[in-house]
Design an enzyme around this catalytic site. Structure first.
Site, PDB file in Angstrom:
ATOM      1  N   CYS A   1       0.830  -1.213   0.000  1.00 24.63           N
ATOM      2  CA  CYS A   1       0.000   0.000   0.000  1.00 24.63           C
ATOM      3  C   CYS A   1       0.862   1.259   0.000  1.00 24.63           C
ATOM      4  O   CYS A   1       0.543   2.249  -0.662  1.00 24.63           O
ATOM      5  CB  CYS A   1      -0.922   0.030   1.219  1.00 24.63           C
ATOM      6  SG  CYS A   1      -2.004  -1.396   1.303  1.00 24.63           S
TER       7      CYS A   1
ATOM      8  N   ARG B   1      -7.780  -4.512  -3.234  1.00 24.16           N
ATOM      9  CA  ARG B   1      -7.351  -3.330  -4.001  1.00 24.16           C
ATOM     10  C   ARG B   1      -8.333  -3.130  -5.160  1.00 24.16           C
ATOM     11  O   ARG B   1      -8.147  -3.692  -6.242  1.00 24.16           O
ATOM     12  CB  ARG B   1      -5.922  -3.523  -4.532  1.00 24.16           C
ATOM     13  CG  ARG B   1      -4.921  -3.755  -3.425  1.00 24.16           C
ATOM     14  CD  ARG B   1      -3.499  -3.958  -3.932  1.00 24.16           C
ATOM     15  NE  ARG B   1      -2.734  -4.608  -2.891  1.00 24.16           N
ATOM     16  CZ  ARG B   1      -2.217  -3.995  -1.827  1.00 24.16           C
ATOM     17  NH1 ARG B   1      -2.343  -2.684  -1.709  1.00 24.16           N
ATOM     18  NH2 ARG B   1      -1.568  -4.656  -0.896  1.00 24.16           N
TER      19      ARG B   1
END
Ligand code: BEZ
Length: 239
Positions: A55, A138
């Protein structure tokens, strides 16, 4: 299923649906989504958790590319199932401490939504329990200026996104809309485009008989035409 078990209803917005509405707190203040973005493209994307490596690499990349997306009339909005103070601390750490692939001092200026109760994540089908029950996958939602979902990409927790592809999708969708064409595999500005869009092939016969300039037909159902890079970029990018 046991008799007393309550089955949770999972919503998964689809391509062509209006983007589900919500209000949320973000690192840039309150937002009213998608209404605050009316007239612009917006990418709503989720990440699994603050203070995690994949991330972090994604946020640094997205923040570095933010101006490029904004020039294509596209805003960015992030989300994870973390609280506001976690978001703020993580983004501060990124700016002050992380140097990665030549990116440093990276400031994330786009809003990052806090979603501790998973209200937004559930509305958008970002929780995919067989991947993880408490972290968002995601997800990338491409939403047009009228608030309609135009494309969706999902990646698992272990795979960082390809930002060239995300930008290509924004430019390709806008080009398809502006020029009433469709985009072939791997299309990039400057490549030939497909005309007429898939489904309406009546005109193709004339093209095969040589009546249409700048058009090449591979067969009656598959015609392309030139669309030069400058024309595409001028029509999409703000000065
Ligand atoms: C990461 O961003 O590195 C990550 C987040 C959650 C699970 C696995 C990896």
């Amino acid at each position: 299923m046991e008799e007393n078990q309550i089955q949770e209803v999972v919503t998964m917005p689809r391509i062509g649906d209006p983007a589900p509405k919500f209000e949320a707190i973000t690192t840039q203040g309150k937002i009213n989504f998608p209404d605050d973005y009316s007239g612009e493209w917006v990418i709503l994307f989720s990440h699994p958790a603050d203070f995690t490596p994949v991330c972090t690499s994604e946020f640094m990349t997205f923040a570095t590319l933010e101006e490029q997306f904004n020039k294509a009339n596209c805003k960015l909005v992030g989300l994870s199932i973390d609280g506001l103070y976690s978001h703020i601390a993580w983004l501060r750490t990124i700016k002050e401490k992380i140097e990665y692939k030549g990116m440093k001092n990276v400031e994330v200026n786009f809003p990052l939504i806090e979603d501790i109760k998973m209200d937004v994540a559930k509305k958008y089908g970002m929780i995919q329990p067989n991947e993880d029950g408490t972290k968002a996958v995601r997800a990338v939602f491409f939403i047009d200026p009228k608030g309609i979902i135009r494309a969706i990409i999902y990646y698992p927790l272990s795979l960082g996104r390809n930002f060239d592809e995300i930008y290509r999708v924004v430019v390709a969708l806008q080009t398809a809309d502006k020029f009433s064409v469709a985009m072939p595999a791997d299309w990039r500005p400057g490549d030939d485009v497909i005309v007429p869009p898939a489904g309406s092939c009546g005109v193709a016969k004339k093209r095969m008989e040589g009546e249409a300039k700048d058009t090449h037909c591979y067969d009656w159902f598959f015609c392309t035409k030139k669309l030069d890079k400058d024309t595409v970029l001028k029509s999409i990018l703000k000065k």
